[in-house]
Design a protein around this motif. Sequence first.
Motif, PDB file in Angstrom:
ATOM      1  N   LEU A  92     -56.495 -15.655  -6.786  1.00  0.00           N
ATOM      2  CA  LEU A  92     -56.824 -14.255  -6.522  1.00  0.00           C
ATOM      3  C   LEU A  92     -55.849 -13.333  -7.232  1.00  0.00           C
ATOM      4  O   LEU A  92     -56.246 -12.307  -7.801  1.00  0.00           O
ATOM      5  CB  LEU A  92     -56.792 -14.015  -5.008  1.00  0.00           C
ATOM      6  N   ALA A  93     -54.571 -13.689  -7.239  1.00  0.00           N
ATOM      7  CA  ALA A  93     -53.546 -12.879  -7.900  1.00  0.00           C
ATOM      8  C   ALA A  93     -53.771 -12.815  -9.406  1.00  0.00           C
ATOM      9  O   ALA A  93     -53.599 -11.760 -10.023  1.00  0.00           O
ATOM     10  CB  ALA A  93     -52.169 -13.439  -7.592  1.00  0.00           C
ATOM     11  N   VAL A  94     -54.159 -13.924 -10.004  1.00  0.00           N
ATOM     12  CA  VAL A  94     -54.437 -13.941 -11.447  1.00  0.00           C
ATOM     13  C   VAL A  94     -55.583 -12.986 -11.760  1.00  0.00           C
ATOM     14  O   VAL A  94     -55.509 -12.203 -12.713  1.00  0.00           O
ATOM     15  CB  VAL A  94     -54.764 -15.384 -11.924  1.00  0.00           C
ATOM     16  N   ARG A  95     -56.639 -13.016 -10.940  1.00  0.00           N
ATOM     17  CA  ARG A  95     -57.776 -12.100 -11.155  1.00  0.00           C
ATOM     18  C   ARG A  95     -57.348 -10.647 -10.988  1.00  0.00           C
ATOM     19  O   ARG A  95     -57.730  -9.779 -11.768  1.00  0.00           O
ATOM     20  CB  ARG A  95     -58.913 -12.417 -10.185  1.00  0.00           C
ATOM     21  N   GLN A  96     -56.547 -10.360  -9.962  1.00  0.00           N
ATOM     22  CA  GLN A  96     -56.117  -8.991  -9.719  1.00  0.00           C
ATOM     23  C   GLN A  96     -55.228  -8.490 -10.856  1.00  0.00           C
ATOM     24  O   GLN A  96     -55.363  -7.357 -11.305  1.00  0.00           O
ATOM     25  CB  GLN A  96     -55.376  -8.875  -8.390  1.00  0.00           C
ATOM     26  N   THR A  97     -54.326  -9.331 -11.342  1.00  0.00           N
ATOM     27  CA  THR A  97     -53.446  -8.956 -12.440  1.00  0.00           C
ATOM     28  C   THR A  97     -54.258  -8.644 -13.692  1.00  0.00           C
ATOM     29  O   THR A  97     -54.000  -7.651 -14.387  1.00  0.00           O
ATOM     30  CB  THR A  97     -52.426 -10.080 -12.726  1.00  0.00           C
ATOM     31  N   ALA A  98     -55.258  -9.457 -13.989  1.00  0.00           N
ATOM     32  CA  ALA A  98     -56.113  -9.218 -15.154  1.00  0.00           C
ATOM     33  C   ALA A  98     -56.865  -7.903 -15.021  1.00  0.00           C
ATOM     34  O   ALA A  98     -56.996  -7.139 -15.990  1.00  0.00           O
ATOM     35  CB  ALA A  98     -57.084 -10.377 -15.337  1.00  0.00           C
ATOM     36  N   LEU A  99     -57.348  -7.599 -13.806  1.00  0.00           N
ATOM     37  CA  LEU A  99     -58.052  -6.343 -13.567  1.00  0.00           C
ATOM     38  C   LEU A  99     -57.130  -5.151 -13.774  1.00  0.00           C
ATOM     39  O   LEU A  99     -57.508  -4.155 -14.393  1.00  0.00           O
ATOM     40  CB  LEU A  99     -58.630  -6.325 -12.145  1.00  0.00           C
ATOM     41  N   GLN A 129     -45.048  -4.634 -15.593  1.00  0.00           N
ATOM     42  CA  GLN A 129     -44.267  -5.864 -15.623  1.00  0.00           C
ATOM     43  C   GLN A 129     -44.956  -6.844 -16.559  1.00  0.00           C
ATOM     44  O   GLN A 129     -46.072  -6.604 -17.004  1.00  0.00           O
ATOM     45  CB  GLN A 129     -44.219  -6.503 -14.220  1.00  0.00           C
ATOM     46  N   THR A 130     -44.297  -7.978 -16.819  1.00  0.00           N
ATOM     47  CA  THR A 130     -44.977  -9.015 -17.588  1.00  0.00           C
ATOM     48  C   THR A 130     -46.097  -9.587 -16.732  1.00  0.00           C
ATOM     49  O   THR A 130     -46.089  -9.450 -15.502  1.00  0.00           O
ATOM     50  CB  THR A 130     -44.007 -10.158 -17.977  1.00  0.00           C
ATOM     51  N   ARG A 131     -47.032 -10.242 -17.374  1.00  0.00           N
ATOM     52  CA  ARG A 131     -48.152 -10.837 -16.651  1.00  0.00           C
ATOM     53  C   ARG A 131     -47.655 -11.847 -15.622  1.00  0.00           C
ATOM     54  O   ARG A 131     -48.137 -11.896 -14.502  1.00  0.00           O
ATOM     55  CB  ARG A 131     -49.111 -11.508 -17.618  1.00  0.00           C
ATOM     56  N   GLU A 132     -46.670 -12.664 -16.003  1.00  0.00           N
ATOM     57  CA  GLU A 132     -46.151 -13.679 -15.095  1.00  0.00           C
ATOM     58  C   GLU A 132     -45.497 -13.045 -13.868  1.00  0.00           C
ATOM     59  O   GLU A 132     -45.697 -13.504 -12.741  1.00  0.00           O
ATOM     60  CB  GLU A 132     -45.136 -14.585 -15.815  1.00  0.00           C
ATOM     61  N   GLU A 133     -44.712 -11.984 -14.077  1.00  0.00           N
ATOM     62  CA  GLU A 133     -44.065 -11.301 -12.950  1.00  0.00           C
ATOM     63  C   GLU A 133     -45.100 -10.661 -12.041  1.00  0.00           C
ATOM     64  O   GLU A 133     -45.001 -10.769 -10.816  1.00  0.00           O
ATOM     65  CB  GLU A 133     -43.098 -10.223 -13.468  1.00  0.00           C
ATOM     66  N   ALA A 134     -46.075 -10.001 -12.651  1.00  0.00           N
ATOM     67  CA  ALA A 134     -47.115  -9.338 -11.867  1.00  0.00           C
ATOM     68  C   ALA A 134     -47.929 -10.353 -11.070  1.00  0.00           C
ATOM     69  O   ALA A 134     -48.245 -10.131  -9.898  1.00  0.00           O
ATOM     70  CB  ALA A 134     -48.026  -8.526 -12.784  1.00  0.00           C
ATOM     71  N   THR A 135     -48.248 -11.486 -11.687  1.00  0.00           N
ATOM     72  CA  THR A 135     -49.028 -12.521 -11.000  1.00  0.00           C
ATOM     73  C   THR A 135     -48.235 -13.130  -9.853  1.00  0.00           C
ATOM     74  O   THR A 135     -48.767 -13.343  -8.759  1.00  0.00           O
ATOM     75  CB  THR A 135     -49.472 -13.615 -11.987  1.00  0.00           C
ATOM     76  N   ALA A 136     -46.950 -13.402 -10.088  1.00  0.00           N
ATOM     77  CA  ALA A 136     -46.113 -13.987  -9.031  1.00  0.00           C
ATOM     78  C   ALA A 136     -46.009 -13.041  -7.840  1.00  0.00           C
ATOM     79  O   ALA A 136     -46.132 -13.458  -6.685  1.00  0.00           O
ATOM     80  CB  ALA A 136     -44.735 -14.310  -9.576  1.00  0.00           C
ATOM     81  N   LYS A 137     -45.797 -11.754  -8.123  1.00  0.00           N
ATOM     82  CA  LYS A 137     -45.683 -10.764  -7.048  1.00  0.00           C
ATOM     83  C   LYS A 137     -47.010 -10.623  -6.296  1.00  0.00           C
ATOM     84  O   LYS A 137     -47.043 -10.610  -5.065  1.00  0.00           O
ATOM     85  CB  LYS A 137     -45.252  -9.420  -7.626  1.00  0.00           C
ATOM     86  N   THR A 157     -47.995 -11.496  -2.329  1.00  0.00           N
ATOM     87  CA  THR A 157     -48.646 -10.492  -1.468  1.00  0.00           C
ATOM     88  C   THR A 157     -49.958 -11.028  -0.907  1.00  0.00           C
ATOM     89  O   THR A 157     -50.235 -10.882   0.289  1.00  0.00           O
ATOM     90  CB  THR A 157     -48.895  -9.201  -2.272  1.00  0.00           C
ATOM     91  N   MET A 158     -50.783 -11.647  -1.767  1.00  0.00           N
ATOM     92  CA  MET A 158     -52.069 -12.187  -1.326  1.00  0.00           C
ATOM     93  C   MET A 158     -51.858 -13.281  -0.277  1.00  0.00           C
ATOM     94  O   MET A 158     -52.590 -13.353   0.702  1.00  0.00           O
ATOM     95  CB  MET A 158     -52.850 -12.786  -2.497  1.00  0.00           C
ATOM     96  N   PHE A 159     -50.856 -14.121  -0.500  1.00  0.00           N
ATOM     97  CA  PHE A 159     -50.582 -15.204   0.440  1.00  0.00           C
ATOM     98  C   PHE A 159     -50.225 -14.639   1.817  1.00  0.00           C
ATOM     99  O   PHE A 159     -50.732 -15.109   2.841  1.00  0.00           O
ATOM    100  CB  PHE A 159     -49.449 -16.088  -0.098  1.00  0.00           C
ATOM    101  N   ARG A 160     -49.384 -13.610   1.848  1.00  0.00           N
ATOM    102  CA  ARG A 160     -49.017 -12.981   3.134  1.00  0.00           C
ATOM    103  C   ARG A 160     -50.251 -12.384   3.807  1.00  0.00           C
ATOM    104  O   ARG A 160     -50.437 -12.532   5.017  1.00  0.00           O
ATOM    105  CB  ARG A 160     -47.954 -11.900   2.917  1.00  0.00           C
ATOM    106  N   ARG A 161     -51.094 -11.711   3.033  1.00  0.00           N
ATOM    107  CA  ARG A 161     -52.305 -11.102   3.605  1.00  0.00           C
ATOM    108  C   ARG A 161     -53.250 -12.165   4.147  1.00  0.00           C
ATOM    109  O   ARG A 161     -53.842 -11.996   5.217  1.00  0.00           O
ATOM    110  CB  ARG A 161     -53.009 -10.255   2.554  1.00  0.00           C
ATOM    111  N   MET A 162     -53.402 -13.256   3.405  1.00  0.00           N
ATOM    112  CA  MET A 162     -54.295 -14.331   3.845  1.00  0.00           C
ATOM    113  C   MET A 162     -53.758 -14.987   5.121  1.00  0.00           C
ATOM    114  O   MET A 162     -54.508 -15.265   6.050  1.00  0.00           O
ATOM    115  CB  MET A 162     -54.466 -15.375   2.748  1.00  0.00           C
ATOM    116  N   ARG A 163     -52.449 -15.227   5.155  1.00  0.00           N
ATOM    117  CA  ARG A 163     -51.842 -15.834   6.370  1.00  0.00           C
ATOM    118  C   ARG A 163     -52.079 -14.949   7.580  1.00  0.00           C
ATOM    119  O   ARG A 163     -52.412 -15.440   8.654  1.00  0.00           O
ATOM    120  CB  ARG A 163     -50.349 -16.061   6.152  1.00  0.00           C
ATOM    121  N   ALA A 164     -51.927 -13.639   7.399  1.00  0.00           N
ATOM    122  CA  ALA A 164     -52.132 -12.713   8.517  1.00  0.00           C
ATOM    123  C   ALA A 164     -53.602 -12.660   8.910  1.00  0.00           C
ATOM    124  O   ALA A 164     -53.956 -12.729  10.101  1.00  0.00           O
ATOM    125  CB  ALA A 164     -51.627 -11.327   8.152  1.00  0.00           C
ATOM    126  N   TYR A 165     -54.496 -12.568   7.916  1.00  0.00           N
ATOM    127  CA  TYR A 165     -55.927 -12.432   8.181  1.00  0.00           C
ATOM    128  C   TYR A 165     -56.498 -13.670   8.875  1.00  0.00           C
ATOM    129  O   TYR A 165     -57.290 -13.575   9.807  1.00  0.00           O
ATOM    130  CB  TYR A 165     -56.665 -12.149   6.880  1.00  0.00           C
TER     131      TYR A 165
END
Length: 195
Positions: A155-162, A171-179, A183-191
């Motif tokens: 999901l993060a890779v798709r969001q970064t590309a968008l 940021q670099t693509r790698e930094e943006a994807t990692a961040k 974030t997505m992982f935290r949201r998914m864990r909570a949801y």
Amino acid sequence: GLEGPCPAPLSVPAPGEQGTQAQQAELARRLRAVARVAVFAPLDASEREAVARAMARRRFAPAEVVLRQGEPGDSLFVVDAGLVRVQLEGDGGPQVVASLGPGDFLGEMSLLTGEPRQATCVAIRETTCDEIGSDVVNVLLAARPALAGELARVLAVRQTALEETRGARSQTREEATAKASETMFRRMRAYFHLG
């Protein structure tokens, strides 16, 4: 012997059963639809089959709204036939950002994080979609909690590309994807209440 305006939904064979030719064909069609969804790439064969079995068929008339920006949602749609216009609502009126056809999908962020819909999607012509709800994802994550991290990464890779296409990259693509992945992982864990 006449078929009504809303034909009965096609069923799939019960797990472990042969079923009819029509049921086998419908399951195969659904499995192909699941295979097209990039966020489901981390799923194994049995998990993809569980998603395919849980799909619901939805039909939309021309100009009918599939998703509305800002509204709550907990599902994803895979376009099987037809065409869908994706637009962002703003002060200057709607801005069309994409057209999606067979094999494309929409609503993945709401499916996996429970966030409100990020765009409005409208059927341009008669359109048929397969809807996948968060309930099946919840079952998969309960059985394999590590899957949340894998789905978050995709999901993060798709969001970064968008964001890159919108020119919103600092940021670099790698930094943006990692961040974004974190974030997505935290949201998914909570949801999905993964602890």
